[in-house]
Design an enzyme around this catalytic site. Structure first.
Site, short mmCIF file in Angstrom:
data_model
loop_
_atom_site.label_atom_id
_atom_site.label_comp_id
_atom_site.label_asym_id
_atom_site.label_seq_id
_atom_site.Cartn_x
_atom_site.Cartn_y
_atom_site.Cartn_z
N GLU A 9 0.85 -1.19 0.00
CA GLU A 9 0.00 0.00 0.00
C GLU A 9 0.89 1.24 0.00
OE1 GLU A 9 -2.11 0.77 3.80
OE2 GLU A 9 -1.36 -1.21 4.37
N CYS B 184 -3.51 -3.33 4.24
CA CYS B 184 -2.60 -4.37 4.76
C CYS B 184 -3.01 -5.79 4.35
CB CYS B 184 -2.54 -4.28 6.29
SG CYS B 184 -2.13 -2.64 6.86
N HIS C 84 -2.54 -9.78 12.06
CA HIS C 84 -1.91 -8.57 11.53
C HIS C 84 -1.64 -7.71 12.77
CE1 HIS C 84 -1.19 -4.82 9.60
NE2 HIS C 84 -2.33 -4.29 10.02
#
Ligand code: CAA
Length: 388
Positions: free
Chosen positions: A79, A111, A233
């Protein structure tokens, strides 16, 4: 056919900022950053690194001459891409010398980009069992000096080879997804720094996790007790702990609770040292967990991927017998060799970031010990080089 992750490697800057120093400079209690946020160090990315060089430096560790011939697909999750048109995968193919019959694309959904690549690779390998797919997740997490998000910055790249009969993790074919159009974190085209509604993003992270996890458990007739570990994450490592607590707080089985908490601690060890990696973060957490060598062959891991905006996915993997042989101390040794910088030096490097511009310019590449560097730009073309 068993399909999954065969090799993994990680790369970040040779410089870091101790979080205690950042907290003091911002007149905050260091424990807020160390415990409340759960970060010890933050990678300070030099202006001679971008998402392409970080990815190339990570992939260099696992792409040997034989892989260069065999890789047939390059999936580049990011990103913080460097071009609105040309994909980072093409630069990577050229810098690493991967055969030109391989195809490559860039994948974007905050993400989540690298996880989208995992699912694409699964399908590709199922159709072409001899295939070896190179996946990278490479980003620089920038929020701005003095912003609320500053303590959750970081950067670096994860590289992986996926194949049939993998040596590390066999990925399950089923997963649970959730997609919703929300504005929790975004980066308009004119900015190198993200805009974020911090509290809202943290709440939605937990909501997305709970919903996908519960959907998966119901759909697959699973039980939380069947997971040796659940990993996340990690935009900051406390985020994962909060999400995990949301599904274990009411558990009666204390052994399961303790096991999941212990494995979580192992899974956040490396992330604590570098900060947010965006696309690579979940996979650095996986590397961190495997690195602890506490999992046994065949045990099941749950993985939660979250990309703001937002898309979440809960999926699973099973640890492959003998994986320990392939997970060495290289990453820990690499992180220990880094140099700390002062807050003043971090701010100087941060401000020297090569923003999109028309003029030719040069970075401080001569100071950078990384194999692949960004020298600057000429006529709006980025100049990359491999140092000897
Ligand atoms: N000792 C120990 N803990 C302390 C403390 C002390 N002295 N002082 C405060 N704390 C604790 C607080 O109680 C709080 O804990 P809980 O979260 O458990 O309540 C924690 O430290 C953080 O404190 P604040 O909430 O006050 O922190 P903040 O408002 O200054 O900033 C943040 C936190 C909102 C996450 C901010 O850093 C931010 O906006 N970060 C970027 C956004 C982000 O990372 N979002 C995550 C989800 S989005 C995503 O996952 C995609 C992505 O990668 C960005």
């Amino acid at each position: 056919m068993k399909i999954g992750i065969d090799k993994m490697s990680f790369f970040t800057s040779d410089l870091y900022l101790p979080m205690e120093d950042l907290a003091k400079a911002r007149n905050e209690d260091p424990n807020k950053y160390l415990i409340g946020i759960g970060q010890s160090k933050q990678a300070v990315i030099r202006n001679s690194q971008d998402s392409v060089t970080l990815a190339a430096n990570a992939a260099l560790k696992i792409v040997d001459d034989s892989e260069k011939e065999k890789i047939d697909l390059i999936l580049f999750g990011t990103e913080s891409g460097v071009d609105s048109s040309k994909s980072g995968a093409i630069y990577l193919q050229s810098l690493l010398g991967i055969n030109s019959a391989a195809s490559g694309v860039e994948l974007k959904q905050a993400c989540f980009g690298l996880t989208a690549g995992i699912q694409m690779a699964m399908g590709h390998i199922a159709l072409h069992p001899e295939s070896r797919v190179l996946l990278v997740g490479s980003d620089i997490a920038r929020y701005g000096i003095g912003t609320l998000g500053e303590k959750t910055q970081g950067g670096g790249a994860m590289a992986m080879i996926m194949s049939a009969n993998p040596h590390l993790l066999e990925i399950g074919t089923e997963s649970a997804h959730l997609t919703k159009d929300i504005m929790d974190f975004w980066r308009p085209l004119n900015r190198s720094e993200a805009l974020v509604d911090g509290k809202y993003s943290s709440e939605e992270f937990i909501n997305f996790f709970k919903e996908t996890f519960e959907n998966y458990i119901e759909k697959e007739n699973e039980s939380i007790a069947n997971f040796a570990a659940i990993i996340f994450h990690l935009p900051y490592t406390k985020m994962g702990l909060k999400a995990l607590r949301s599904v274990i707080e009411d558990l009666e089985d204390q052994k399961v609770k303790e096991r999941l908490l212990e494995r979580f601690e192992e899974s956040r060890y490396l992330n604590r040292e570098v900060g947010n990696l965006y696309t690579g973060s979940l996979y650095l957490s996986l590397l961190s967990l495997l690195h602890a060598h506490s999992l046994k062959a065949g045990e099941q891991i749950g993985l939660f991927s979250y990309g703001s905006g937002a898309e979440g996915e809960f999926f699973t993997g099973r640890v492959v017998e003998g994986y320990e042989k392939y997970i060495t101390d290289e990453t820990v040794a690499f992180l220990e060799r880094r140099t700390p910088v002062s807050v003043t030096e971090y701010e100087r490097i941060y401000r020297s970031f090569m923003e999109p511009q028309i003029d030719d310019c040069e970075t401080e590449f001569e100071k950078d010990p990384a194999p692949f560097i960004l020298k600057g730009q000429k006529q709006q073309q980025r100049i990359y080089e491999k140092q000897q």
